[in-house]
Scaffold this motif. Structure first.
Motif, PDB file in Angstrom:
ATOM      1  N   SER A  10       0.845  -1.201   0.000  1.00 22.89           N
ATOM      2  CA  SER A  10       0.000   0.000   0.000  1.00 22.89           C
ATOM      3  C   SER A  10       0.874   1.242   0.000  1.00 22.89           C
ATOM      4  CB  SER A  10      -0.933  -0.019   1.207  1.00 22.89           C
ATOM      5  OG  SER A  10      -0.193   0.179   2.384  1.00 22.89           O
ATOM      6  N   THR A  11       0.258   2.391   0.126  1.00 20.77           N
ATOM      7  CA  THR A  11       1.015   3.635   0.037  1.00 20.77           C
ATOM      8  C   THR A  11       2.072   3.721   1.136  1.00 20.77           C
ATOM      9  OG1 THR A  11      -1.034   4.638  -0.733  1.00 20.77           O
ATOM     10  CG2 THR A  11       0.775   6.131  -0.231  1.00 20.77           C
ATOM     11  N   HIS A  72      -2.988   2.519  -9.713  1.00 25.20           N
ATOM     12  CA  HIS A  72      -2.655   3.623 -10.649  1.00 25.20           C
ATOM     13  C   HIS A  72      -1.182   3.988 -10.814  1.00 25.20           C
ATOM     14  CE1 HIS A  72      -6.924   4.211 -10.204  1.00 25.20           C
ATOM     15  NE2 HIS A  72      -6.797   4.710  -8.991  1.00 25.20           N
ATOM     16  N   TRP A  90      -0.360   7.299  -7.152  1.00 18.69           N
ATOM     17  CA  TRP A  90      -1.748   7.732  -7.319  1.00 18.69           C
ATOM     18  C   TRP A  90      -1.994   9.105  -6.699  1.00 18.69           C
ATOM     19  CZ3 TRP A  90      -4.850   8.633  -3.007  1.00 18.69           C
ATOM     20  CH2 TRP A  90      -4.267   8.275  -1.790  1.00 18.69           C
ATOM     21  N   ASN A 228      -8.214  -1.924  -3.627  1.00 17.07           N
ATOM     22  CA  ASN A 228      -9.635  -1.840  -3.283  1.00 17.07           C
ATOM     23  C   ASN A 228     -10.409  -3.074  -3.763  1.00 17.07           C
ATOM     24  OD1 ASN A 228      -9.664   0.832  -1.960  1.00 17.07           O
ATOM     25  ND2 ASN A 228      -8.851   1.468  -3.944  1.00 17.07           N
ATOM     26  N   GLY A 247      -7.586   4.719   4.554  1.00 15.53           N
ATOM     27  CA  GLY A 247      -6.128   4.552   4.566  1.00 15.53           C
ATOM     28  C   GLY A 247      -5.528   5.904   4.218  1.00 15.53           C
ATOM     29  N   THR A 248      -4.400   5.917   3.469  1.00 14.87           N
ATOM     30  CA  THR A 248      -3.916   7.195   2.965  1.00 14.87           C
ATOM     31  C   THR A 248      -5.032   7.811   2.131  1.00 14.87           C
ATOM     32  OG1 THR A 248      -1.770   6.116   2.781  1.00 14.87           O
ATOM     33  CG2 THR A 248      -1.975   8.312   1.813  1.00 14.87           C
ATOM     34  N   SER A 249      -5.635   6.992   1.263  1.00 18.48           N
ATOM     35  CA  SER A 249      -6.802   7.445   0.505  1.00 18.48           C
ATOM     36  C   SER A 249      -8.063   7.162   1.305  1.00 18.48           C
ATOM     37  CB  SER A 249      -6.891   6.699  -0.834  1.00 18.48           C
ATOM     38  OG  SER A 249      -6.982   5.301  -0.611  1.00 18.48           O
ATOM     39  N   VAL A 251     -11.740   5.854   0.484  1.00 16.88           N
ATOM     40  CA  VAL A 251     -12.389   5.196  -0.654  1.00 16.88           C
ATOM     41  C   VAL A 251     -13.777   4.720  -0.260  1.00 16.88           C
ATOM     42  CG1 VAL A 251     -12.319   3.144  -2.148  1.00 16.88           C
ATOM     43  CG2 VAL A 251     -10.240   4.464  -1.756  1.00 16.88           C
ATOM     44  N   PHE A 270     -14.284   1.296 -12.196  1.00 16.40           N
ATOM     45  CA  PHE A 270     -13.253   0.268 -12.117  1.00 16.40           C
ATOM     46  C   PHE A 270     -13.893  -1.127 -12.120  1.00 16.40           C
ATOM     47  CE2 PHE A 270     -10.577   3.524  -9.514  1.00 16.40           C
ATOM     48  CZ  PHE A 270     -10.250   4.188 -10.685  1.00 16.40           C
ATOM     49  N   LEU A 280     -16.273   3.344  -7.836  1.00 10.47           N
ATOM     50  CA  LEU A 280     -15.427   3.746  -6.706  1.00 10.47           C
ATOM     51  C   LEU A 280     -15.233   5.264  -6.682  1.00 10.47           C
ATOM     52  CD1 LEU A 280     -12.172   1.922  -5.701  1.00 10.47           C
ATOM     53  CD2 LEU A 280     -12.051   4.358  -6.214  1.00 10.47           C
ATOM     54  N   CYS A 282     -12.748   8.031  -4.767  1.00  8.24           N
ATOM     55  CA  CYS A 282     -11.500   8.050  -3.989  1.00  8.24           C
ATOM     56  C   CYS A 282     -11.093   9.482  -3.673  1.00  8.24           C
ATOM     57  CB  CYS A 282     -10.392   7.361  -4.784  1.00  8.24           C
ATOM     58  SG  CYS A 282      -8.808   7.369  -3.922  1.00  8.24           S
ATOM     59  N   ARG A 326      -8.913  14.967  -4.980  1.00  8.68           N
ATOM     60  CA  ARG A 326      -9.209  14.238  -6.228  1.00  8.68           C
ATOM     61  C   ARG A 326     -10.710  14.171  -6.456  1.00  8.68           C
ATOM     62  NH1 ARG A 326      -7.237   7.985  -6.817  1.00  8.68           N
ATOM     63  NH2 ARG A 326      -8.956   7.170  -8.100  1.00  8.68           N
TER      64      ARG A 326
HETATM   65  O1  LIG Z   1      -6.062   5.597  -5.892  1.00  9.93           O
HETATM   66  C1  LIG Z   1      -6.695   4.835  -5.183  1.00  9.93           C
HETATM   67  C2  LIG Z   1      -7.962   4.231  -5.667  1.00  9.93           C
HETATM   68  O2  LIG Z   1      -8.403   4.729  -6.889  1.00  9.93           O
HETATM   69  C3  LIG Z   1      -6.196   4.511  -3.816  1.00  9.93           C
HETATM   70  O3  LIG Z   1      -7.117   3.773  -3.077  1.00  9.93           O
HETATM   71  C4  LIG Z   1      -4.881   3.797  -3.912  1.00  9.93           C
HETATM   72  O4  LIG Z   1      -5.146   2.492  -4.369  1.00  9.93           O
HETATM   73  C5  LIG Z   1      -4.102   3.840  -2.602  1.00  9.93           C
HETATM   74  O5  LIG Z   1      -4.694   3.165  -1.566  1.00  9.93           O
HETATM   75  P1  LIG Z   1      -4.198   3.216  -0.031  1.00  9.93           P
HETATM   76  O6  LIG Z   1      -2.747   2.966  -0.018  1.00  9.93           O
HETATM   77  O7  LIG Z   1      -4.583   4.551   0.496  1.00  9.93           O
HETATM   78  O8  LIG Z   1      -4.971   2.126   0.646  1.00  9.93           O
END
Ligand SMILES: O=C(CO)[C@@H](O)[C@H](O)COP(=O)(O)O
Ligand SMILES: Nc1ncnc2c1ncn2[C@@H]1O[C@H](COP(=O)(O)OP(=O)(O)O)[C@@H](O)[C@H]1O
Length: 463
Positions: A10-11, A72, A90, A228, A247-249, A251, A270, A280, A282, A326
């Motif tokens: 993940s991020t 992405h 992303w 996701n 999370g960081t994002s 969603v 998606f 989705l 985000c 976004r």
């Molecule tokens: O860009 C998106 C979904 O379109 C984000 O959900 C990334 O996939 C990052 O995810 P996390 O690391 O935040 O879980």
């Protein structure tokens, strides 16, 4: 007992779970941190993957493995398979003008939705390709293949022998902007449009339960997927389940049998990891809004949560666009605090405003999905931010519906593990792993909180 491993790259970190292939029981797990920043050398992900595998006691004894990862991110490879430049993630917004260019060059948002179900914004891989083509032509010229974070890690687990052995899945491919989830095919014309006429090699799109290679220890490698889609697979998401991940994002997503067509670009069309769709929404700002607020107040997450639950916001509103945004598409926006009074200028009010502001932006996401036809049978809250008690308790109040919060866990890695078990079984459907009882959080709705947020949300747009 056959074992399977699942990875979430993940991020912020890499997590590995090892589970029993039949029952899904957790056997062991490990994790390792990723470097900070919105561009990262993919080799650091590989380092973190190996560290997380070691922390999990190794995976030499597993029969299958699959990788879920942040969506992405653009990984450019040269003829020899070497990385051309650090991956653009992303959440890197420098490609926002490139995204706007692509939208107008194809004739508008509707044309993109009709072609691939997605309107490019800075996050979408196609916009990143355009940015590289326009700003780093020497890197673009050296690029022989492009792939996504999970494709690249799976490829390395399998020995990274040649560019033609790169593989991806429909779920992650659908986030590129040059793959149509509705038609199940790459749109090479859009790849060429994005990369200014260049046509790099793309990973083969494997079927949802197809093996794409073997590790050096002989484990079958599953196709993997985006994070996701992996979380949806772990949760056994059905139509009517809205999965909210902090999370960081941030969603909000839902599995669907019909691909959405949202020309506003708020809902991305998606694909999921089972052959269905995954509409989705985000945002760029989720768990880190709480991290930043805790930092501003000089407290840890537990204290932030305690403060937030010790008061109401009394008119204080935080708009959480700390990293630009976004959804809505405001890459240059900043965060803002509105409604300061002497009576609400306290750490507790700020903590409350941060939790509510984050939840309001997610509630907007739920509304967008519902406007696109999603039904809400239940809302499921996951991700690192769900460890916040304040978030769990206030989510049903702000969303206006009960919220199920599964035990804290690594649902993306679990989804990848479930995919690995599916590949191993050779069956039509993923294995039926038992789900433990999920606690449900209920609260009286607080529409006034959303109303106040809606009044100020658009007051700050760019600097
Ligand atoms: O860009 C998106 C979904 O379109 C984000 O959900 C990334 O996939 C990052 O995810 P996390 O690391 O935040 O879980
Ligand atoms: N108790 C907590 N309260 C709020 N946020 C938390 C808590 N524990 C961890 N987090 C945050 O969760 C985030 C990590 O969540 P995760 O879902 O693993 O993110 P990602 O998938 O984007 O790497 C970090 O920003 C971390 O600070």
């Amino acid at each position: 007992m056959a074992l399977v491993a699942g990875v979430d790259s993940s991020t912020q970190s890499c997590k590995v779970v090892v589970r029993d292939a039949d029952s899904g029981e957790l056997v062991r797990s490990g994790r390792a941190a990723h470097p900070d920043g919105t561009e990262v050398d993919p080799r650091r992900w590989l380092d973190a993957l190996h560290a997380a595998i070691d922390a999990a006691g190794g995976i030499d004894d597993v029969d299958a493995v699959a990788v879920g990862a942040q969506q992405h991110g653009l990984v450019c490879l040269d003829e020899s398979g070497a990385v051309v430049r650090p991956a653009l993630l992303w959440n890197d917004t420098r490609s926002a003008p490139s995204a706007d260019d692509l939208v107008s060059e194809l004739g508008g948002a509707q044309q993109w939705v009709d072609a691939v179900g997605v309107v490019p914004v800075a996050s979408i891989t196609a916009a990143k390709l355009r940015w590289v083509a326009d700003n780093e032509p020497e890197h673009a010229n050296r690029t022989a293949a492009v792939c996504l974070p999970h494709d690249w890690l799976s490829w390395h687990l399998g020995g990274a022998s040649s560019l033609s052995s790169l593989a991806t899945d429909r779920g992650d491919a659908s986030g590129t902007g040059y793959f149509s989830a509705r038609d199940d095919e790459y749109r090479v014309d859009l790849l060429e449009l994005a990369f200014r006429g260049r046509r790099p090699e793309l990973p083969r799109v494997a079927r949802p339960s197809e093996g794409i290679g073997t590790t050096s220890a002989g484990a079958t490698i599953g196709p993997g997927t985006g994070d996701n889609a992996a979380a949806a697979l772990a949760l056994g998401a059905r139509e009517g389940d809205l999965v909210v991940s902090v999370g960081t994002s941030g969603v909000v997503s839902a599995v669907a049998t019909v691909a959405p067509r949202d020309a506003s670009g708020l809902v991305a069309g998606f694909a999921d990891a089972t052959g269905r769709h995954l509409p989705l929404v985000c945002t760029l700002n989720a768990a880190r809004v709480l991290d930043a607020t805790a930092r501003m107040l000089g407290v840890d997450h537990d204290e932030l949560s305690r403060l937030a639950l010790s008061t109401t916001s009394e008119g204080l509103v935080m708009v959480p666009y700390f990293e630009g945004e976004r959804t809505p598409n405001r890459p240059d926006a900043t965060g803002a605090i509105h409604g300061l009074r002497l009576t609400n200028s306290t750490p507790a009010h700020l903590a409350r405003a941060a939790v509510e502001g984050l939840l309001c932006s997610l509630a907007d996401g739920i509304d967008h999905l519902v406007e696109q036809g999603a039904t809400v049978r239940r809302v499921v809250l996951i991700g690192g931010g769900a460890k916040s008690e304040a978030l769990r308790l206030l989510a049903p109040a702000v969303f206006g519906v009960p919220v199920d919060v599964p035990p804290s866990g690594e649902y993306v890695a679990d989804g990848a593990a479930r995919q690995a078990a599916w590949v191993l079984s050779g069956k039509d459907q993923p294995p039926n792993w038992e789900f433990s009882d999920v606690p449900r959080f209920e609260a009286d709705p607080t529409p006034a909180v959303r109303q106040r947020y809606a009044e100020v949300r658009d007051l700050t747009d760019g600097v």
